[in-house]
Enzyme design. Sequence first.
Site, PDB file in Angstrom:
ATOM      1  N   SER A   1       0.857  -1.192   0.000  1.00  0.00           N
ATOM      2  CA  SER A   1       0.000   0.000   0.000  1.00  0.00           C
ATOM      3  C   SER A   1       0.890   1.237   0.000  1.00  0.00           C
ATOM      4  CB  SER A   1      -0.851   0.002   1.272  1.00  0.00           C
ATOM      5  OG  SER A   1      -1.388   1.286   1.512  1.00  0.00           O
TER       6      SER A   1
ATOM      7  N   TYR B   1      -2.547  -1.047  10.308  1.00  0.00           N
ATOM      8  CA  TYR B   1      -2.412  -1.218   8.853  1.00  0.00           C
ATOM      9  C   TYR B   1      -1.082  -0.620   8.369  1.00  0.00           C
ATOM     10  CZ  TYR B   1      -3.880  -1.081   3.920  1.00  0.00           C
ATOM     11  OH  TYR B   1      -3.980  -1.264   2.558  1.00  0.00           O
TER      12      TYR B   1
HETATM   13  C1  BGC Z   1      -6.243   1.489   1.341  1.00  0.00           C
HETATM   14  C2  BGC Z   1      -7.359   2.359   0.838  1.00  0.00           C
HETATM   15  C3  BGC Z   1      -6.948   3.830   0.873  1.00  0.00           C
HETATM   16  C4  BGC Z   1      -5.629   4.020   0.158  1.00  0.00           C
HETATM   17  C5  BGC Z   1      -5.128   5.465   0.215  1.00  0.00           C
HETATM   18  C6  BGC Z   1      -4.963   1.797   0.590  1.00  0.00           C
HETATM   19  O1  BGC Z   1      -3.948   1.011   1.108  1.00  0.00           O
HETATM   20  O2  BGC Z   1      -6.573   0.126   1.153  1.00  0.00           O
HETATM   21  O3  BGC Z   1      -8.523   2.165   1.634  1.00  0.00           O
HETATM   22  O4  BGC Z   1      -7.932   4.619   0.254  1.00  0.00           O
HETATM   23  O5  BGC Z   1      -4.650   3.170   0.728  1.00  0.00           O
HETATM   24  O6  BGC Z   1      -5.180   5.985   1.494  1.00  0.00           O
END
Ligand code: BGC
Length: 275
Positions: free
Chosen positions: A147, A160
């Site tokens: 991410s 996360y």
């Molecule tokens: C998440 C999304 C989020 C994006 C930007 C991703 O890793 O899963 O929910 O919108 O990051 O913040």
Amino acid sequence: MFEDLAGKVVIITGAGSGIGKAMAEQFGEEKANVVLNYRSERHMDAMESSIKLIENAGGKAIKVQADISKENDIDHLIQTTVNHFGTLDIMINNAGFEKAIPTHEMPLDEWQKVIDINLTGAFLGAKAAVNQFLKEDKKGVILNTSSVHDKIPWPNYVNYAASKGGLKLMMETMSMEYAQYGIRINNISPGAIVTEHTKEKFSDPTTRAETLEMIPAKEIGEAEEVANVARFLASDLASYIHGTTIYVDGGMTNYPAFMGCLLYTSDAADEEDSV
Ligand code: BGC
């Protein structure tokens, strides 16, 4: 598109929805043998329709239920794949989970759940794939769906962000260990992408506008745009790419707040002209 992917055996975890589903279908287009992993039965219909698409495109597909945060389940996933298709070429650790909770209110089990799925799950998947590759003396490929939050802090999502930050160094460390065997390990880091999970938040006009502010390209991305990168990274065209992260984010990681400086620069230049 990437001919060498035809007949390759690829496992995709979390293939029942979103980016994982798009990846499974795209590998099907390449006529690969696709193993769609899922945990929850609620993805069954979506997966059946992906399997049909893959088979119609000339690929082969099976679905395997496994909780990727459990080592026995991962072993079962790899073993079923090898029993069915004879080998493993590409492992994509894609399954992930997120839920907003302010840090001071986050119960330990919520912290743990996200770390278990996003980080430990990818570790177990990558470790088992490396063992299979070494056993077969194969130059396999491992991809992890990470991410933009492997480098952008994310308030209310401390578990996360910690899992994705950890995934970055996990991937880089493993790549350093196994590149010498021809095993390529890389991450794909998506930004704001429309999926079943994010559809609701991005259809809210305020959230959408706030999100677009953070994206120089001024667009929310599509799962297919992420899956395209997985095809490329898994293919022989990416043969010299080891231990890196490709951001698929419309420029989100590129300090978009600095876009204001475009105006500042031209104003400053005007002032200088008038001196
Ligand atoms: C998440 C999304 C989020 C994006 C930007 C991703 O890793 O899963 O929910 O919108 O990051 O913040």
